[in-house]
Design a protein around this motif. Structure first.
Motif, PDB file in Angstrom:
ATOM      1  N   ILE A   1      -0.361  -6.348   3.631  1.00 44.11           N
ATOM      2  CA  ILE A   1      -0.178  -5.762   2.310  1.00 44.11           C
ATOM      3  C   ILE A   1      -1.413  -4.961   1.938  1.00 44.11           C
ATOM      4  CG2 ILE A   1       0.030  -6.320  -0.150  1.00 44.11           C
ATOM      5  CD1 ILE A   1       1.745  -8.763   0.847  1.00 44.11           C
ATOM      6  N   ASN A   2      -1.216  -3.683   1.666  1.00 43.59           N
ATOM      7  CA  ASN A   2      -2.316  -2.852   1.201  1.00 43.59           C
ATOM      8  C   ASN A   2      -2.384  -2.966  -0.318  1.00 43.59           C
ATOM      9  OD1 ASN A   2      -3.665  -0.487   0.039  1.00 43.59           O
ATOM     10  ND2 ASN A   2      -3.895   0.154   2.175  1.00 43.59           N
ATOM     11  N   THR A   3      -3.442  -3.622  -0.789  1.00 42.21           N
ATOM     12  CA  THR A   3      -3.508  -3.937  -2.216  1.00 42.21           C
ATOM     13  C   THR A   3      -3.907  -2.730  -3.063  1.00 42.21           C
ATOM     14  OG1 THR A   3      -5.794  -4.710  -1.987  1.00 42.21           O
ATOM     15  CG2 THR A   3      -4.051  -6.357  -1.783  1.00 42.21           C
ATOM     16  N   ARG A   4      -4.445  -1.722  -2.436  1.00 43.80           N
ATOM     17  CA  ARG A   4      -4.782  -0.503  -3.188  1.00 43.80           C
ATOM     18  C   ARG A   4      -3.529   0.345  -3.398  1.00 43.80           C
ATOM     19  NH1 ARG A   4      -6.326   4.423  -1.622  1.00 43.80           N
ATOM     20  NH2 ARG A   4      -6.486   3.749   0.543  1.00 43.80           N
ATOM     21  N   GLU A   5      -2.780   0.501  -2.310  1.00 41.73           N
ATOM     22  CA  GLU A   5      -1.572   1.323  -2.374  1.00 41.73           C
ATOM     23  C   GLU A   5      -0.371   0.549  -2.918  1.00 41.73           C
ATOM     24  OE1 GLU A   5      -1.666   4.422  -1.556  1.00 41.73           O
ATOM     25  OE2 GLU A   5      -3.347   4.719  -0.190  1.00 41.73           O
ATOM     26  N   ARG A   6      -0.499  -0.788  -2.915  1.00 43.71           N
ATOM     27  CA  ARG A   6       0.650  -1.645  -3.221  1.00 43.71           C
ATOM     28  C   ARG A   6       1.823  -1.362  -2.270  1.00 43.71           C
ATOM     29  NH1 ARG A   6       1.210  -3.108  -9.677  1.00 43.71           N
ATOM     30  NH2 ARG A   6      -0.957  -3.709 -10.002  1.00 43.71           N
ATOM     31  N   THR A   7       1.487  -1.277  -0.992  1.00 42.29           N
ATOM     32  CA  THR A   7       2.512  -1.082   0.040  1.00 42.29           C
ATOM     33  C   THR A   7       2.412  -2.206   1.054  1.00 42.29           C
ATOM     34  OG1 THR A   7       0.963   0.256   1.312  1.00 42.29           O
ATOM     35  CG2 THR A   7       2.484   1.425  -0.175  1.00 42.29           C
ATOM     36  N   PHE A   8       3.402  -2.329   1.933  1.00 37.70           N
ATOM     37  CA  PHE A   8       3.324  -3.360   2.966  1.00 37.70           C
ATOM     38  C   PHE A   8       3.931  -2.879   4.275  1.00 37.70           C
ATOM     39  CE2 PHE A   8       7.698  -4.893   3.449  1.00 37.70           C
ATOM     40  CZ  PHE A   8       8.313  -4.354   2.320  1.00 37.70           C
ATOM     41  N   THR A   9       3.499  -3.544   5.348  1.00 35.73           N
ATOM     42  CA  THR A   9       4.115  -3.310   6.657  1.00 35.73           C
ATOM     43  C   THR A   9       4.376  -4.662   7.302  1.00 35.73           C
ATOM     44  OG1 THR A   9       1.944  -3.227   7.711  1.00 35.73           O
ATOM     45  CG2 THR A   9       2.926  -1.119   7.061  1.00 35.73           C
ATOM     46  N   LEU A  10       5.434  -4.704   8.097  1.00 37.04           N
ATOM     47  CA  LEU A  10       5.790  -5.920   8.816  1.00 37.04           C
ATOM     48  C   LEU A  10       5.638  -5.607  10.296  1.00 37.04           C
ATOM     49  CD1 LEU A  10       6.804  -8.707   7.917  1.00 37.04           C
ATOM     50  CD2 LEU A  10       9.134  -7.873   8.261  1.00 37.04           C
ATOM     51  N   GLU A  11       4.678  -6.299  10.946  1.00 34.04           N
ATOM     52  CA  GLU A  11       4.355  -5.941  12.329  1.00 34.04           C
ATOM     53  C   GLU A  11       4.729  -7.054  13.296  1.00 34.04           C
ATOM     54  OE1 GLU A  11       0.132  -3.663  11.290  1.00 34.04           O
ATOM     55  OE2 GLU A  11       0.197  -5.428  12.609  1.00 34.04           O
ATOM     56  N   GLU A  12       4.970  -6.656  14.526  1.00 31.27           N
ATOM     57  CA  GLU A  12       5.043  -7.645  15.608  1.00 31.27           C
ATOM     58  C   GLU A  12       3.680  -8.323  15.726  1.00 31.27           C
ATOM     59  OE1 GLU A  12       7.819  -8.181  17.282  1.00 31.27           O
ATOM     60  OE2 GLU A  12       8.825  -6.567  16.149  1.00 31.27           O
ATOM     61  N   ALA A  13       3.668  -9.555  16.226  1.00 36.11           N
ATOM     62  CA  ALA A  13       2.400 -10.277  16.349  1.00 36.11           C
ATOM     63  C   ALA A  13       1.484  -9.639  17.387  1.00 36.11           C
ATOM     64  CB  ALA A  13       2.644 -11.739  16.676  1.00 36.11           C
ATOM     65  N   GLY A  14       2.094  -9.025  18.415  1.00 38.60           N
ATOM     66  CA  GLY A  14       1.290  -8.317  19.414  1.00 38.60           C
ATOM     67  C   GLY A  14       0.240  -9.215  20.043  1.00 38.60           C
ATOM     68  N   ASP A  15      -0.995  -8.757  20.033  1.00 37.12           N
ATOM     69  CA  ASP A  15      -2.106  -9.529  20.607  1.00 37.12           C
ATOM     70  C   ASP A  15      -2.257 -10.909  19.985  1.00 37.12           C
ATOM     71  OD1 ASP A  15      -2.846  -7.582  22.297  1.00 37.12           O
ATOM     72  OD2 ASP A  15      -4.707  -7.044  21.267  1.00 37.12           O
ATOM     73  N   TYR A  16      -1.757 -11.046  18.795  1.00 37.25           N
ATOM     74  CA  TYR A  16      -1.932 -12.318  18.093  1.00 37.25           C
ATOM     75  C   TYR A  16      -0.790 -13.299  18.364  1.00 37.25           C
ATOM     76  CZ  TYR A  16      -5.350  -9.586  15.415  1.00 37.25           C
ATOM     77  OH  TYR A  16      -6.412  -8.799  15.036  1.00 37.25           O
ATOM     78  N   ALA A  17       0.153 -12.910  19.201  1.00 40.99           N
ATOM     79  CA  ALA A  17       1.331 -13.752  19.441  1.00 40.99           C
ATOM     80  C   ALA A  17       0.922 -15.133  19.946  1.00 40.99           C
ATOM     81  CB  ALA A  17       2.257 -13.077  20.454  1.00 40.99           C
ATOM     82  N   GLY A  18       1.555 -16.148  19.421  1.00 44.87           N
ATOM     83  CA  GLY A  18       1.294 -17.510  19.865  1.00 44.87           C
ATOM     84  C   GLY A  18       0.208 -18.204  19.074  1.00 44.87           C
ATOM     85  N   LEU A  19      -0.538 -17.437  18.294  1.00 39.98           N
ATOM     86  CA  LEU A  19      -1.597 -18.051  17.477  1.00 39.98           C
ATOM     87  C   LEU A  19      -1.059 -18.412  16.096  1.00 39.98           C
ATOM     88  CD1 LEU A  19      -4.606 -15.691  18.307  1.00 39.98           C
ATOM     89  CD2 LEU A  19      -4.044 -17.900  19.356  1.00 39.98           C
ATOM     90  N   GLY A  20      -1.579 -19.493  15.544  1.00 40.36           N
ATOM     91  CA  GLY A  20      -1.195 -19.889  14.197  1.00 40.36           C
ATOM     92  C   GLY A  20      -2.388 -20.485  13.478  1.00 40.36           C
TER      93      GLY A  20
ATOM     94  N   LYS B   1       6.446 -12.506  12.608  1.00 42.50           N
ATOM     95  CA  LYS B   1       5.831 -11.222  12.289  1.00 42.50           C
ATOM     96  C   LYS B   1       4.570 -11.451  11.450  1.00 42.50           C
ATOM     97  CE  LYS B   1       9.279  -8.473  13.735  1.00 42.50           C
ATOM     98  NZ  LYS B   1      10.425  -8.083  12.931  1.00 42.50           N
ATOM     99  N   ILE B   2       3.780 -10.403  11.368  1.00 43.24           N
ATOM    100  CA  ILE B   2       2.609 -10.421  10.484  1.00 43.24           C
ATOM    101  C   ILE B   2       2.857  -9.424   9.356  1.00 43.24           C
ATOM    102  CG2 ILE B   2       0.160  -9.844  10.312  1.00 43.24           C
ATOM    103  CD1 ILE B   2      -0.163 -10.956  13.148  1.00 43.24           C
ATOM    104  N   LEU B   3       2.753  -9.915   8.143  1.00 44.37           N
ATOM    105  CA  LEU B   3       2.985  -9.075   6.967  1.00 44.37           C
ATOM    106  C   LEU B   3       1.644  -8.597   6.435  1.00 44.37           C
ATOM    107  CD1 LEU B   3       4.762  -7.974   4.611  1.00 44.37           C
ATOM    108  CD2 LEU B   3       4.495 -10.226   3.531  1.00 44.37           C
TER     109      LEU B   3
END
Lengths: 573, 573
Positions: A7-26, A3-5
């Protein structure tokens, strides 16, 4: 599924997303892709629109030797272009074990908001105010360890990053919890500082091992991989024994060791700052001559340097640092240079940029040539948060501009590393053309130009250098995307089946078809992403060149830099 | 026959050459041509390869009203591109009377060589060590006057130029010997400082008048020219009465007066810093409300500002300065702003760049918003030759970079002047596209956008702005090449026969055919020279744009900047 984590540093919130288009890249493939897709190329690097990305390689966390490096990406405050800054340390492996392809820091708080600590573990993310800032990384890392300790390791910024200075590093803790590993180049610490993130702590307690699509095939390939590294003289003997500092005598002998701000190619006191001397001092004082920068490193080129009383001073004491603080400034006392290295890690400053910055201060008459203690005061000034620290921490051109110095060894505003491009023309092509700004790791033609590794290309001739640099830049992008230490390249270049073995590991890990051709295609894709971003950020072909003073002769071989930028554009074709 | 005087600052020698290929060119046409032909576009602006050129216009020294301006050209240390910086003062006319088309300062001495004074008169050139440096321009100009006095006037650099700082001006003495006129923009003083030239003294004693090919035709045309200027309301009433500061209320009313670093288009205390208020204060204290910046000026927009005790503080106290130090920083005390103007002239610093630099220091928390005395200390720090002075004297981006500020109003690293481009889109196109970096004088679309002079173009609409800016940029280049004050443009734009009259004067002076079409062709040639140099210096089309924060709404009209750089390239076609 990784997953891709975010973090919104202004809101101090986070989301955990599927890699989607970025899948397979590192690693670098992922950081450069995200930067190119999501960061407006014309934004200010310290603005809310920039993003700071931490990404382990696709093989990080596996059994593959020397695969634990981390890529840090953003628009660079130093160059104004795209940046991937690479480091050892323990964070990368833990991210991989937490199944995170990347952490992306987004947005930014008000400039006077309190600094925060972001803590990531298998249960999620917590964000809280950081302990009181304003101290060096060594002390701060201990405080973090006392508070979060155990399996927690971190990426953190020092006083330089807190002030958003353009030579700021992000330091990564090593296996002993010391903040001695650096994502050094391009001011990534300033981007983190602008987002008011003091540290990212990663704890993999309770996380499983990384998953393999075909464990048996991976085991087989990774065993062969370990052999390849073990069998090459550079990775198995030279680097473990002397560290990267083994290069001091070699490059000096080649007449390519930049001395006194690139005035000569040989330093008369090179022996005093050589790998052999370093080894001798460490042994005499009971330090460690071998140490890995991350778990699973088969090369072990790091060390622990102690002072005369036997107390720890620094580790990760590299050739580049020895050169930048040594021959480049004509400082030749190993203890002085070690203290400078320690101070840079402590302040969170890039040693290559700082060595060049010190040279500018010497050119400008601020401190005398060769004065180690005076140089140390400059670096420490960054921790005083005053005016002088700003002049130092913003790097080579900034210091030069303060004193009207016109002999400034930079490309795309990033200072040159430890090889004079006149005497090692392949690396000169890399300095000139890589989207990273002057960077030896971006296409290390020193291999073929000097070390007779992976072929032989005459370092003083223009012939073959553009093709060489292009191939190396593309291959390096792939190495950085896998999470490998760049030093595996020595063995890979000289071993026929190495690329196939790497491809086999990627295939067995991910359950995809992957060939050596795919490796190079991936590397080219990264280059294309980086070139595209820079073009949209305002770089033109004219920016692909060295400062004009390199057109003058370099002793002892009296070679000149004779490439025009037009001749090197094939690198990016 | 006019000659070009070349001075080798390393050898302290000179040559007097025929104009050759440069024959017939003057002012900006000559400086930009020499820079584009002779200066390597990729050289460092402080290196020996840069050249600093002083050139009177082709009509300077004649009876034509308001033709006594001087062009100063070089590769700019601030922008990295070509620069023409324009000033009043008395030097220009004296150069013309000495039959010099230009003085070109070449090469450079060692960085610790003594500063020199270059003295030019009808018998030749003398070069000698300068009197002790390290003091303000007002004091230094008096010392020079005591030593060289009489008919000698000078161009000199202050503490900023001595330190080669990027906002350094070259100050020109006015008719009372005060160093109050500035070639302000682009750091020309740093180029002069790098060549270790403290002052260029020009003495026209014993020189004859300039020669005319057809004296009668010139007299006829120049009389009509005087009428044209005398008959226009702006040049005959508004400017002489209130100075350029007449614009404060006008631009504030238009919602285009950049307030608190371009956050709003109206300043609630605009009346306190207006031209009307300025006039009132000057009259009450017994100062001079009208004064010309050079001999033969028909407009007389300058003044003498006195303090409460009736002592001279400053002159050449312009709208741009009032805005930069006033609304832009929210300082609203006229005396504070006058002292800031005086301090900039004394240190040799560009007031537009300094106002923006002060705003950056306020953004960064170094000093409070609106604090005039604190701002004055920043400017005066340049005269202390310490670290803070470096942060100040190197300009807007440099100060912003010291404090991690990301809201930086620059184009090509030069700070924006006193018109918010969102509310005056024509000037925004000029800021974006002129090779000079953000510069209102390069194509003053405020005329048509706000002042209804030379036509009417809606300031909030994109329509017609690119064509307008292009025409104005080309015309301005011609104005700057003639040696005219830019303010003649107000009258020229509204007077049908004005271009013909100018062409007639050029023809009568030089004995050549010259038509209004030739004027515009000359202006286009200058633009082509400047664009060509910048392209070879590494600028791309992407550099022709405003910072992204201008895409946000500006109160009170809530307008945004909505041009893409691609839409503006027609300016350079």
């Amino acid at each position: 599924m990784v997953k891709i984590l975010r973090i919104n540093t202004r809101e101090r919130t986070f989301t955990l997303e599927e890699a989607g288009d970025y899948a397979g890249l590192g690693g670098r493939a992922l950081t450069s892709r995200i930067v190119n897709r999501e960061v407006p190329a014309d934004c200010h690097p310290l603005s809310a629109e920039n993003k700071l990305i931490f990404a382990p390689g696709v093989l990080t966390g596996t059994k593959a030797s020397s695969s634990g490096r981390i890529s840090v990406g953003a628009k660079s405050p130093l160059t104004g272009g795209i940046k991937e800054s690479n480091s050892g340390g323990v964070v990368s492996r833990k991210l991989a074990k937490l199944n995170l392809a990347a952490i992306v820091l987004e947005d930014k708080p008000e400039r006077d908001a309190p600094f925060m600590v972001v803590r990531v573990d298998k249960d999620g993310v917590t964000i809280e105010d950081a302990p009181a800032v304003g101290k060096g990384n060594y002390e701060y890392a201990k405080e973090l360890d006392a508070k979060y300790g155990g399996s927690a390791t971190c990426a953190l910024i020092g006083p330089a990053g807190e002030q958003c200075l353009k030579s700021s590093t992000i330091q990564f803790t090593d296996m002993e919890g010391r903040p001695a590993r650096s994502a050094g180049r391009g001011g990534m610490g300033a981007v983190m500082g602008s987002k008011r993130v003091k540290a990212v702590i990663v704890d993999d307690s309770g996380a499983g091992n990384v998953e393999y699509s075909d464990p048996d095939a991976f085991t087989k390939a990774s065993k062969r991989w370990a052999e390849i590294i073990r069998e090459h003289a550079i990775t198995s003997q030279a680097l473990p024994t002397y560290g990267t500092a083994v290069l001091v005598n070699i490059i000096n002998e080649a007449g390519a060791l930049p001395t006194k701000n690139f005035r000569e190619g040989r330093f008369d006191r090179a022996a005093d700052v050589s790998g052999e001397k370093l080894h001798e001092i460490i042994e005499a004082r009971g330090g460690k001559t071998r140490e890995g920068c991350h778990v699973g490193c088969a090369i072990q080129c790091s060390q622990q340097y102690l002072d005369e009383k036997g107390e720890y001073v620094t580790s990760g004491f590299e050739y580049e640092t020895l050169w930048a603080m040594g021959p480049n400034t004509t400082i030749s006392d190993m203890d002085d240079i070690a203290r400078l290295d320690r101070a840079c890690d402590d302040m969170g400053l890039d040693t290559i940029e700082m060595g060049n910055t010190i040279a500018m201060a010497m050119e400008g008459g601020l401190i005398p040539w060769g004065d180690g203690p005076a140089a140390l005061k400059l670096i420490e000034a960054v921790g005083e948060y005053g005016y002088l620290g700003k002049l130092v921490g913003n790097g080579t051109t900034y210091m030069a501009d303060a004193y009207g110095v016109d002999r400034i060894p930079v490309v795309k505003n990033q200072a040159l590393p430890a090889y004079d491009p006149r005497a090692v023309k392949g690396i000169g092509v890399t300095y000139s053309t890589t989207p990273q700004g002057a960077d030896h790791t971006a296409g290390y033609a020193v291999c073929q130009n000097v070390l007779s590794c992976g072929g032989d290309v005459d370092p003083h001739s223009k012939e073959g250098q553009v093709e060489l640099s292009k191939t190396l830049q593309i291959a390096t992008n792939a190495v950085d995307s896998a999470g490998f230490c760049l030093f595996v390249a020595f063995a890979v270049l000289d071993t026929e089946d190495a690329l196939q073995v790497i491809a086999d590991m990627v295939a067995a890990k991910a359950g995809v078809n992957f060939t050596p051709d795919d490796i190079m295609a991936l590397g080219k894709q990264v280059l294309d992403d980086e070139v595209d971003f820079n073009r949209r950020a305002g770089f033109s072909e004219v920016d692909d060149q060295l400062p004009r003073f390199f057109r003058k002769q370099l002793p002892p071989h009296n070679v000149t830099w004779d490439f025009e930028y037009q001749e090197m554009q094939a690198v990016k074709a």
